[in-house]
Design a protein around this motif. Structure first.
Motif, PDB file in Angstrom:
ATOM      1  N   ASP A 224      26.486  10.707 -30.903  1.00  0.00           N
ATOM      2  CA  ASP A 224      27.179  10.682 -29.620  1.00  0.00           C
ATOM      3  C   ASP A 224      26.282  11.415 -28.618  1.00  0.00           C
ATOM      4  N   LEU A 225      25.596  10.655 -27.766  1.00  0.00           N
ATOM      5  CA  LEU A 225      24.608  11.216 -26.853  1.00  0.00           C
ATOM      6  C   LEU A 225      25.194  11.524 -25.480  1.00  0.00           C
ATOM      7  N   THR A 226      26.509  11.722 -25.420  1.00  0.00           N
ATOM      8  CA  THR A 226      27.140  12.128 -24.169  1.00  0.00           C
ATOM      9  C   THR A 226      26.607  13.494 -23.747  1.00  0.00           C
ATOM     10  N   PRO A 227      26.045  13.615 -22.541  1.00  0.00           N
ATOM     11  CA  PRO A 227      25.476  14.918 -22.147  1.00  0.00           C
ATOM     12  C   PRO A 227      26.557  15.974 -21.985  1.00  0.00           C
ATOM     13  N   GLY A 228      26.211  17.207 -22.368  1.00  0.00           N
ATOM     14  CA  GLY A 228      27.098  18.328 -22.120  1.00  0.00           C
ATOM     15  C   GLY A 228      26.867  18.895 -20.738  1.00  0.00           C
ATOM     16  N   PRO A 229      27.726  19.799 -20.303  1.00  0.00           N
ATOM     17  CA  PRO A 229      27.543  20.429 -18.982  1.00  0.00           C
ATOM     18  C   PRO A 229      26.363  21.398 -18.993  1.00  0.00           C
ATOM     19  N   PHE A 230      25.714  21.524 -17.860  1.00  0.00           N
ATOM     20  CA  PHE A 230      24.582  22.443 -17.745  1.00  0.00           C
ATOM     21  C   PHE A 230      25.087  23.883 -17.702  1.00  0.00           C
ATOM     22  N   ASP A 231      24.473  24.736 -18.511  1.00  0.00           N
ATOM     23  CA  ASP A 231      24.831  26.154 -18.578  1.00  0.00           C
ATOM     24  C   ASP A 231      23.638  26.957 -18.079  1.00  0.00           C
ATOM     25  N   ALA A 467      30.523   8.418 -18.774  1.00  0.00           N
ATOM     26  CA  ALA A 467      29.266   9.059 -19.176  1.00  0.00           C
ATOM     27  C   ALA A 467      28.143   8.636 -18.238  1.00  0.00           C
ATOM     28  N   HIS A 468      27.116   9.463 -18.161  1.00  0.00           N
ATOM     29  CA  HIS A 468      25.951   9.157 -17.339  1.00  0.00           C
ATOM     30  C   HIS A 468      25.345   7.826 -17.786  1.00  0.00           C
ATOM     31  N   PRO A 469      25.031   6.911 -16.861  1.00  0.00           N
ATOM     32  CA  PRO A 469      24.494   5.602 -17.267  1.00  0.00           C
ATOM     33  C   PRO A 469      23.221   5.685 -18.091  1.00  0.00           C
ATOM     34  N   LEU A 470      22.350   6.667 -17.831  1.00  0.00           N
ATOM     35  CA  LEU A 470      21.138   6.794 -18.636  1.00  0.00           C
ATOM     36  C   LEU A 470      21.482   7.199 -20.065  1.00  0.00           C
ATOM     37  N   ALA A 471      22.508   8.011 -20.223  1.00  0.00           N
ATOM     38  CA  ALA A 471      22.953   8.359 -21.572  1.00  0.00           C
ATOM     39  C   ALA A 471      23.499   7.134 -22.297  1.00  0.00           C
ATOM     40  N   GLN A 472      24.127   6.226 -21.539  1.00  0.00           N
ATOM     41  CA  GLN A 472      24.605   4.984 -22.151  1.00  0.00           C
ATOM     42  C   GLN A 472      23.430   4.192 -22.728  1.00  0.00           C
ATOM     43  N   SER A 473      22.324   4.141 -22.001  1.00  0.00           N
ATOM     44  CA  SER A 473      21.145   3.451 -22.514  1.00  0.00           C
ATOM     45  C   SER A 473      20.592   4.161 -23.739  1.00  0.00           C
ATOM     46  N   GLN A 474      20.561   5.491 -23.690  1.00  0.00           N
ATOM     47  CA  GLN A 474      20.124   6.248 -24.864  1.00  0.00           C
ATOM     48  C   GLN A 474      20.949   5.891 -26.084  1.00  0.00           C
ATOM     49  N   GLN A 475      22.255   5.852 -25.918  1.00  0.00           N
ATOM     50  CA  GLN A 475      23.143   5.564 -27.036  1.00  0.00           C
ATOM     51  C   GLN A 475      22.829   4.198 -27.629  1.00  0.00           C
ATOM     52  N   ALA A 476      22.612   3.215 -26.759  1.00  0.00           N
ATOM     53  CA  ALA A 476      22.296   1.870 -27.245  1.00  0.00           C
ATOM     54  C   ALA A 476      20.963   1.861 -27.987  1.00  0.00           C
TER      55      ALA A 476
END
Length: 622
Positions: A224-231, A467-476
């Motif tokens: 699951d490559l959904t990005p987390g929040p920036f800390d 989710a961020h669209p670039l993360a969607q591509s990563q997941q695929a």
């Protein structure tokens, strides 16, 4: 590292033993050092071993006194810590192997054991206590495991050729599998080119009751490559460095044989060699390849600079056009299926050279998929443009607009109507391996009507629309291109040369850290676009400036110019197989061939995938 095979069958003992032996003989290249067989009423398992860990006592199958037998292909990198834990729980060990750790961990924890393994693996267990066969594939899908059902039997193997070795005749070609291959240049997940032969997916367990035939498949891990929040309080670069160095170390120390690395002129393999050197692994071999006529894309000088910096024993291959094309039939035999990634033969030649010096080679697969290495600044600009233009539009209006625009744009509008601007990437289905559209295939396809490959690819963009669209591509990419193209290539080409490849970027703890990182750790903060930001921070003081500043090239070999020359020499494309004509119309193919002869890159990529299907037909289907 080895290969495994087996089957569930009603055959008598002699017939069962003969069939298992034939399957095992088909993959001798995967393990020339040792072999083993487990036979019981209705079930047979076997393995070929390439000895990497515990060279003297790691023989398989391994068994328990109460009726559990196991064969295993792969390596477990945390086996020492798991072994220490099991010893405190009263388990005694007869060997120093990771195989025995898996056996005892399964004995202690059952199905929960597999999620605790950090490594690459395909496992088969015959548990007589439960009258059950269990098949398991590693979380990422680094090691393949093929499965087939035939007349009530279940067959499995590390390579398809082992399954073919025991079937009474070759299966039919799967039309949908071929149709999708022509667009992707690799076989889609869950399918193979053969009807009735499939694959166990990454992170899956198959359980089959021997008496009843009841069978189930469950998933024990999923990316699951959904990005987390920036800390702002976290040092992502430092965290990555710690995880990465630990991954490289684990991949080197889990071996009782010499280890080396494939070395291109890029960041990924350079980072691996840098980490290995800093960890104190000195007697290190590195291997690089290029081709005659590579020109400005030749990465050998960059690889050579990295090798000099870290004092490796460096080996280079300068591949001639004839070297490349003369090896293609061997490559096709090793893959078992059509495979349209033109770099396969180069990796095969590189693996042959490496196997003369080492038994294990580290490789950089997975970095781009984890850290957005394929992303361009233009992608971010497009995202911003879509957000500005379509963000304020009511979703019903987007849905209505989809009826009045081109089909490609309509799919984007429909996706945004369902999920907002962030869903536009899924509507594009812009998968990295896509080379021939459904409409283009229709012009030369002679098979039956098929489900559009676009629909298949669109379904791979499985993250929520928020989710961020670039993360969607990563997941695929992570679950498809990475597994079915890059990792399949690494396994098949290296094992054909009796070489084990290891992929530190896909070490499970590192993957689990990467997949939750914010976008800022993947591509840098807004206004400071850098692909693979945390990796660039790691190599910034380690690699030569020429490597740090070089453009991304992939695998820069002059294969397509060579292919165009051969086409012109032959006066066009001339098929070599009979079966090819049952699926492809030469008349319909003429426009692509004409553009390929003119050295147009996209047409050459399209025709290459078709030509590799033709060559596969000549080897396997005619």
């Amino acid at each position: 590292m080895c290969g495994i095979v087996g089957l569930i069958s009603a055959d008598g003992p002699e017939r069962l033993a003969s069939r298992v032996a034939a399957m095992n003989a088909a993959i001798v290249h995967r393990g020339p050092d040792d072999a083993g067989v487990h036979l019981a009423p209705g079930v047979g398992l076997a393995m070929r071993r390439l000895s990497i860990i515990d060279l003297s006592t790691g023989h398989q199958p391994m068994t328990t006194a109460d009726g559990v037998a196991l064969v295993f292909n792969g390596e477990i990198y945390n086996y020492r810590s798991l072994r220490a834990e099991l010893e405190t729980r009263g388990y005694a060990f007869r060997t120093q192997s990771d195989t025995e750790v898996i056996l005892n961990l399964y004995h202690a924890e059952g199905m929960a054991a597999f999620a605790r393994l950090h490594g690459m693996f395909a496992i088969a267990i015959h548990d007589q206590r439960r009258d059950e066969l269990i098949l398991v594939r590693d979380q990422i899908g680094i090691k393949p495991l093929y499965i087939a059902r035939h007349e009530g039997e279940l067959l499995f193997a590390s390579e398809i050729k082992a399954i073919l070795a025991t079937l009474p005749c070759r299966p039919a070609i799967d039309p949908q599998g071929l149709w999708d291959y022509l667009s992707l240049r690799f076989m889609a997940p869950d399918r193979t080119i053969w009807a009735g032969i499939g694959k166990l997916g990454p992170g899956q367990i198959l359980r089959r009751k021997l008496c009843s035939g009841d069978q189930s498949i469950e998933t024990f891990w999923q990316a699951d490559l959904t990005p987390g929040p920036f800390d702002i309080g976290r040092d992502y670069a430092r965290e990555f460095a710690d995880q990465f160095v630990a991954a490289v170390d684990s991949h080197i120390v889990a071996a009782d044989v010499p280890v080396g690395a494939f070395l291109s002129g890029g960041l990924d393999s350079g980072a691996i060699v840098a980490a290995a050197s800093e960890l104190g692994h000195r007697a290190f071999h590195t291997f690089s390849i290029s081709g005659d006529g590579a020109g400005g894309d030749d990465e050998l000088p960059l690889a050579r600079a990295v090798a000099r910096r870290f004092g490796t024993t460096h080996h280079e291959i300068r591949m001639a056009r004839s070297d490349y094309f003369d090896t293609l039939d061997d490559v096709v035999r090793a893959f078992d299926e059509p495979y349209g990634d033109a770099t396969g033969a180069a990796l095969y030649l590189l693996s042959q050279r490496a196997s003369d010096h080492v038994k294990v080679a580290l490789s950089g697969e997975g970095s781009d998929e984890l850290l957005l290495g394929y992303t361009r600044a233009a992608d971010l600009a497009t995202l911003a443009k879509v957000e500005r233009r379509y963000g304020p539009m009511p979703r019903p209006l987007l849905k209505l607009a989809a009826r009045f625009v081109s089909p490609d744009r309509a799919s984007i509008f429909r996706a945004m109507a369902e999920g907002g601007p962030g869903a536009y990437r899924r509507g594009m289905a812009a998968h990295i391996g896509w080379t021939i559209s459904d409409a283009e295939k229709a012009a030369f396809w002679r098979g039956p009507d098929m489900v559009p490959s676009f629909d298949l690819v669109q379904g791979w963009y499985g993250l929520p629309d928020t989710a961020h669209p670039l993360a969607q591509s990563q997941q695929a990419d992570f679950g498809t291109w990475l597994v079915e193209d890059l990792l399949m290539k690494a396994d098949k080409m290296a094992m054909a040369a009796s070489l084990e490849t290891r992929v530190p970027f896909l070490h499970l703890p590192l993957v689990e850290w990467c997949q939750n990182t914010p976008m800022e750790a993947r591509i840098g903060p807004p206004g400071q676009f850098r692909t693979k930001a945390v990796l660039r921070d790691y190599v910034a003081t380690r690699l030569p400036d020429a490597v740090l500043n070089a453009p991304k090239r992939g695998f820069p070999l002059p294969i397509f110019p060579w292919f165009a020359e051969r086409l012109r020499d032959a006066g066009g494309y001339v098929p070599i197989s009979r079966e090819f004509h049952n699926w492809i119309s030469l008349e319909g193919l003429k426009p692509i061939v004409a553009r390929a002869c003119r050295n147009e890159r996209r047409a050459l990529e399209q025709l290459w995938g078709i030509a590799m299907f033709d060559r596969w037909c000549a080897v396997y289907a005619d």
